[in-house]
Design a protein around this motif. Structure first.
Motif, PDB file in Angstrom:
ATOM      1  N   ARG A  35       0.556  -1.094  -0.003  1.00 34.27           N
ATOM      2  CA  ARG A  35      -0.021  -0.350   0.050  1.00 34.27           C
ATOM      3  C   ARG A  35       1.055   1.076  -0.216  1.00 34.27           C
ATOM      4  N   HIS A  36       1.786   1.134   0.784  1.00 35.63           N
ATOM      5  CA  HIS A  36       2.820   2.668   0.826  1.00 35.63           C
ATOM      6  C   HIS A  36       3.439   2.804  -0.089  1.00 35.63           C
ATOM      7  N   GLU A  37       4.025   0.959  -0.934  1.00 36.75           N
ATOM      8  CA  GLU A  37       3.946   2.008  -1.920  1.00 36.75           C
ATOM      9  C   GLU A  37       3.622   2.260  -3.514  1.00 36.75           C
ATOM     10  N   VAL A  38       2.315   1.483  -3.689  1.00 41.37           N
ATOM     11  CA  VAL A  38       1.361   2.087  -4.530  1.00 41.37           C
ATOM     12  C   VAL A  38       0.867   3.552  -3.447  1.00 41.37           C
ATOM     13  N   TYR A  39       0.136   3.866  -2.818  1.00 41.27           N
ATOM     14  CA  TYR A  39      -0.433   5.000  -2.479  1.00 41.27           C
ATOM     15  C   TYR A  39       0.335   6.293  -2.068  1.00 41.27           C
ATOM     16  N   CYS A  40       0.727   5.157  -1.527  1.00 42.47           N
ATOM     17  CA  CYS A  40       2.054   6.950  -0.740  1.00 42.47           C
ATOM     18  C   CYS A  40       3.624   7.536  -2.015  1.00 42.47           C
ATOM     19  N   GLU A  41       4.429   6.478  -2.611  1.00 45.91           N
ATOM     20  CA  GLU A  41       5.289   5.956  -3.306  1.00 45.91           C
ATOM     21  C   GLU A  41       4.669   6.553  -4.620  1.00 45.91           C
ATOM     22  N   GLU A  42       4.010   5.861  -5.427  1.00 49.85           N
ATOM     23  CA  GLU A  42       3.751   5.942  -6.664  1.00 49.85           C
ATOM     24  C   GLU A  42       2.423   7.119  -7.469  1.00 49.85           C
ATOM     25  N   LEU A  43       1.380   6.794  -5.789  1.00 49.16           N
ATOM     26  CA  LEU A  43       0.205   7.845  -7.144  1.00 49.16           C
ATOM     27  C   LEU A  43       0.215   9.016  -6.034  1.00 49.16           C
ATOM     28  N   LYS A  44       0.632   9.177  -5.159  1.00 52.78           N
ATOM     29  CA  LYS A  44       1.308  10.465  -4.019  1.00 52.78           C
ATOM     30  C   LYS A  44      -0.096  10.903  -3.578  1.00 52.78           C
ATOM     31  N   PHE A  45      -0.960   9.142  -3.518  1.00 47.18           N
ATOM     32  CA  PHE A  45      -2.396   9.418  -3.134  1.00 47.18           C
ATOM     33  C   PHE A  45      -2.119   9.866  -0.987  1.00 47.18           C
ATOM     34  N   GLU A  46      -1.400   9.480  -0.380  1.00 44.19           N
ATOM     35  CA  GLU A  46      -1.323   9.801   0.584  1.00 44.19           C
ATOM     36  C   GLU A  46       0.455   9.938   1.181  1.00 44.19           C
ATOM     37  N   PRO A  47       0.963  10.812   1.857  1.00 42.72           N
ATOM     38  CA  PRO A  47       2.044  10.655   2.233  1.00 42.72           C
ATOM     39  C   PRO A  47       2.054   9.884   2.912  1.00 42.72           C
ATOM     40  N   GLU A  48       4.217  10.019   2.402  1.00 42.65           N
ATOM     41  CA  GLU A  48       4.918   9.027   2.554  1.00 42.65           C
ATOM     42  C   GLU A  48       5.157   8.659   4.128  1.00 42.65           C
ATOM     43  N   ARG A  49       5.464   7.302   4.765  1.00 47.24           N
ATOM     44  CA  ARG A  49       5.355   7.531   5.888  1.00 47.24           C
ATOM     45  C   ARG A  49       7.272   6.391   6.029  1.00 47.24           C
ATOM     46  N   PRO A  50       8.105   7.645   7.071  1.00 46.32           N
ATOM     47  CA  PRO A  50       9.189   6.933   7.851  1.00 46.32           C
ATOM     48  C   PRO A  50       9.652   5.537   7.807  1.00 46.32           C
ATOM     49  N   ASP A  51       8.701   4.460   8.052  1.00 47.73           N
ATOM     50  CA  ASP A  51       8.607   3.078   7.882  1.00 47.73           C
ATOM     51  C   ASP A  51       8.737   2.811   6.764  1.00 47.73           C
ATOM     52  N   ARG A  52       7.754   3.588   6.065  1.00 47.48           N
ATOM     53  CA  ARG A  52       7.187   2.301   4.107  1.00 47.48           C
ATOM     54  C   ARG A  52       6.439   2.045   4.927  1.00 47.48           C
ATOM     55  N   ARG A  53       5.004   1.972   5.400  1.00 49.96           N
ATOM     56  CA  ARG A  53       3.892   1.445   5.435  1.00 49.96           C
ATOM     57  C   ARG A  53       2.953   1.648   5.556  1.00 49.96           C
ATOM     58  N   GLU A  54       1.676   1.729   4.810  1.00 50.82           N
ATOM     59  CA  GLU A  54       0.550   3.210   4.836  1.00 50.82           C
ATOM     60  C   GLU A  54      -0.569   2.324   5.515  1.00 50.82           C
ATOM     61  N   THR A  55      -0.753   2.831   6.449  1.00 54.68           N
ATOM     62  CA  THR A  55      -1.820   1.809   7.721  1.00 54.68           C
ATOM     63  C   THR A  55      -2.820   3.647   8.051  1.00 54.68           C
ATOM     64  N   ASP A  56      -3.761   3.100   8.388  1.00 56.14           N
ATOM     65  CA  ASP A  56      -4.926   3.891   8.777  1.00 56.14           C
ATOM     66  C   ASP A  56      -5.942   3.449  10.450  1.00 56.14           C
ATOM     67  N   ALA A  57      -6.228   4.162  10.736  1.00 57.98           N
ATOM     68  CA  ALA A  57      -7.296   3.968  12.457  1.00 57.98           C
ATOM     69  C   ALA A  57      -8.444   2.255  12.057  1.00 57.98           C
ATOM     70  N   TYR A  58      -8.345   2.595  10.317  1.00 51.70           N
ATOM     71  CA  TYR A  58      -9.135   1.685  10.001  1.00 51.70           C
ATOM     72  C   TYR A  58      -9.090  -0.239  10.083  1.00 51.70           C
TER      73      TYR A  58
END
Length: 249
Positions: A35-58
């Motif tokens: 998710r981080h690779e796709v949503y944060c690094e490639e598509l920029k839908f979400e901010p990049e995270r230092p740990d390279r893991r895209e997570t949220d409260a859900y």
């Protein structure tokens, strides 16, 4: 003769892919990295995270699927999640209920009035860039096209990756006694799903959410029973793999 008539889609899926329920911390970690690779690094839908893991409260009350390559070393290909209402806050809205708060047509269905223990939302569908090579996929997490159900010259094509992930979420839903699935997706998804025998019903007007999206719903048992005959082999393979990888009941 159509692609469906010429090829065993279950065997085709098994040749290239395998799917599993993210039943361990290690597999969930792979999901979050995809998710981080796709949503944060490639598509920029979400901010990049230092740990390279895209997570949220859900994620604390979600189920996840991970799609891998079938051959060693079984690289991760894509993922999808099933957001369940939080057990200690069943009335809290699912993501689409917040995004579409003013566009859901509650004359069709009111998610707030359903048995909240038997609904879920399909979200965070993501496929790594190496597997998104087709025209029109560069700026989206995954795509379906009309040509995916046809033959190109002598070469058949079938959208194993997105369909495999969607069917994986259906298998997870059935396993967890979910009756109704909601999804916020592109308006044309219904026409693509109809080719598989899946009925998806729009339940509200469009919203702007990483492109134009509409809220829709699907009945889990109707999906399973209504799949076209030639789609059933891929469903059986995916269902078996999810059952084998999920934690004991």
């Amino acid at each position: 003769m159509s692609l469906f008539d010429r090829f065993n889609l279950g065997a085709g899926f098994s040749k290239y892919f395998k799917i599993e329920a993210a039943a361990t911390d290690a597999v969930r970690d792979e999901v979050y990295r995809v998710r981080h690779e796709v949503y944060c690094e490639e598509l920029k839908f979400e901010p990049e995270r230092p740990d390279r893991r895209e997570t949220d409260a859900y994620d604390a009350h979600s189920l996840h699927c991970l799609l891998r390559g079938a051959q060693a070393p079984h690289p991760s290909v894509g993922c999808i999640r099933l957001v369940l209402p939080a057990p200690d806050a069943l009335a809290a809205p699912l993501p689409f209920e917040t995004t579409c708060a003013h566009t859901i047509d509650r004359r069709i269905i009111d998610p707030a009035k359903l048995d909240r223990t038997r609904i879920a939302e399909v979200s965070r569908l993501a496929v790594r860039a190496a597997y998104r090579r087709r025209k029109g996929e560069q700026n989206v997490a995954v795509a379906l096209q009309d040509e995916d159900y046809e033959e190109v010259g002598r070469q058949p094509r079938f959208p194993y990756i997105p369909i495999g992930l969607y069917l994986g979420s259906v298998a997870l839903a059935a396993r967890n006694n979910v009756d109704t699935l909601f999804v916020l997706t592109e308006p044309r998804l219904a026409s693509h799903f109809s080719k598989l025998g899946v009925e998806i019903k729009q339940i509200g007007g469009p919203v702007e959410h990483r492109g134009t999206r509409v809220p829709s719903m699907m009945d889990v048992q109707s999906i399973i029973k209504g799949l076209r005959f030639m789609v059933k082999p891929i469903w059986r393979v995916i269902h078996e793999q999810i059952e084998a990888s999920a934690p004991p009941r």
